[in-house]
Design a protein around this motif. Sequence first.
Motif, PDB file in Angstrom:
ATOM      1  N   ALA A 108       4.003 -26.012  13.165  1.00  0.00           N
ATOM      2  CA  ALA A 108       3.525 -27.387  13.291  1.00  0.00           C
ATOM      3  C   ALA A 108       2.271 -27.635  12.473  1.00  0.00           C
ATOM      4  N   GLY A 109       1.537 -26.570  12.131  1.00  0.00           N
ATOM      5  CA  GLY A 109       0.346 -26.721  11.300  1.00  0.00           C
ATOM      6  C   GLY A 109      -0.890 -26.922  12.128  1.00  0.00           C
ATOM      7  N   ALA A 139      -3.792 -28.504  11.729  1.00  0.00           N
ATOM      8  CA  ALA A 139      -4.378 -29.838  11.838  1.00  0.00           C
ATOM      9  C   ALA A 139      -3.575 -30.701  12.799  1.00  0.00           C
ATOM     10  N   SER A 140      -2.232 -30.631  12.712  1.00  0.00           N
ATOM     11  CA  SER A 140      -1.408 -31.465  13.579  1.00  0.00           C
ATOM     12  C   SER A 140      -1.537 -31.048  15.033  1.00  0.00           C
ATOM     13  N   GLU A 170      -4.713 -32.679  16.385  1.00  0.00           N
ATOM     14  CA  GLU A 170      -4.466 -34.113  16.553  1.00  0.00           C
ATOM     15  C   GLU A 170      -3.561 -34.373  17.750  1.00  0.00           C
ATOM     16  N   ALA A 171      -2.559 -33.515  17.938  1.00  0.00           N
ATOM     17  CA  ALA A 171      -1.663 -33.677  19.085  1.00  0.00           C
ATOM     18  C   ALA A 171      -2.430 -33.497  20.390  1.00  0.00           C
ATOM     19  N   THR A 225     -11.567 -33.817  15.858  1.00  0.00           N
ATOM     20  CA  THR A 225     -11.111 -34.396  14.603  1.00  0.00           C
ATOM     21  C   THR A 225     -11.127 -35.925  14.695  1.00  0.00           C
TER      22      THR A 225
END
Length: 287
Positions: free
Chosen positions: A14-15, A17-18, A21-22, A268
Motif C-alpha cells: 500500500a506504500g 505515505a498512503s 494518510e489512511a 501528514t
Amino acid sequence: MISPILTVPGAGQAGPASLAEALEGGAVLMFPDLDFPLSPFETRFTERPFADGKAKNVNIRGKTATLRGAAGTPEEQAALRALLIRYREFAKGLIARYLPEYGTAITLAGTSYRPFDVDRRKMSWRRDDTRLHVDAFPSNPIGETRILRVFRNINPEGQPRLWRIGEDFGSMAEKFLPRLPGYSPLSARLLAALRITKAKRSEYDHLMLHLHDALKQDADYQAHAPQADVQFQPGETWVTFSDLVMHGAMGGRYMLEQTAYLPVAAQTHPDRSPQRILARKLGRPLQ
C-alpha cells in the motif's frame, strides 16, 4: 461512514505515505502476517492469566520498564517483563517501517499484556469498554497530541479479538457537541494545582472526556448508531488512532498493546486530527 479496515500485506504494497494518510483519515491498519513468535517459556502467558487481578491489564511504563499488575514467580515475572519490552521494540519497528514520516516525533508510552476476556472487565458504564467510545485520559491531559495504538492477538486457541467499529469522528461529534458542558480554564487550573490531573486540561481534553462519557452513557446511540463488527485473528496486528476511531472491545483473551503519542503538528495532515475537527465544528479555535 464506518471507519474502514485496511489490510496491509507483509511487503507493505500500500506504500508508507498512503498508510499514514489512511490512519489519519480514520482507518484501522491490519497486518495479517507480521512475525512475533513466543518462546516455549513465554507460551505459558497465553495458557493462564499472569495478572494479580487488581487492574485491567499488566503493563510496563517509563525508561525503567517497571512491571505492574503481574502475578507468578520472580522468574515468570522477569520473563513477562522481557516479553513486553520485546513487544515495545516490535511496535517501534512497525511504526518506523510503515509510518516513517512520523520519524522521531513518535513517543512510546505504556505497553500492556491483556489476558482477560473483555466481558470480565465490565464495571460501571464509564469503564465498560464494550461500548463505542474514543480514548481520552482523565488524569493525563494530552492537548496537541494524538493517541496511536498497536495491538496484537496472541491467543493460542484460535479465539479472535472482537471489536465494534463506529461512524466517523466528525459525524459523531456533530450529534454530541451541543450537549456537552462548557470548558472552564479556572477549573482546569484548579485540577492541576490539586494534582488531580498531571497537567492543565485543555479545552480539547475537556471535550474528549465528555464525548467519551456521553457516548458510553447513551444506550440508544450504542444500539442504533452506524457500526460494524470486526474480528482480529490470532497472529494479526492492528494499528489505529484510538482518539479518532470509535471502537468497542467485545471479546477475546490474550492480547498485547502498545500506546504511542504523536504531536498533531507531526501528522501528514494536521487538519484531520480530532483537535482540528472539533475546532471546525465549533467554528473557532479551541482554548
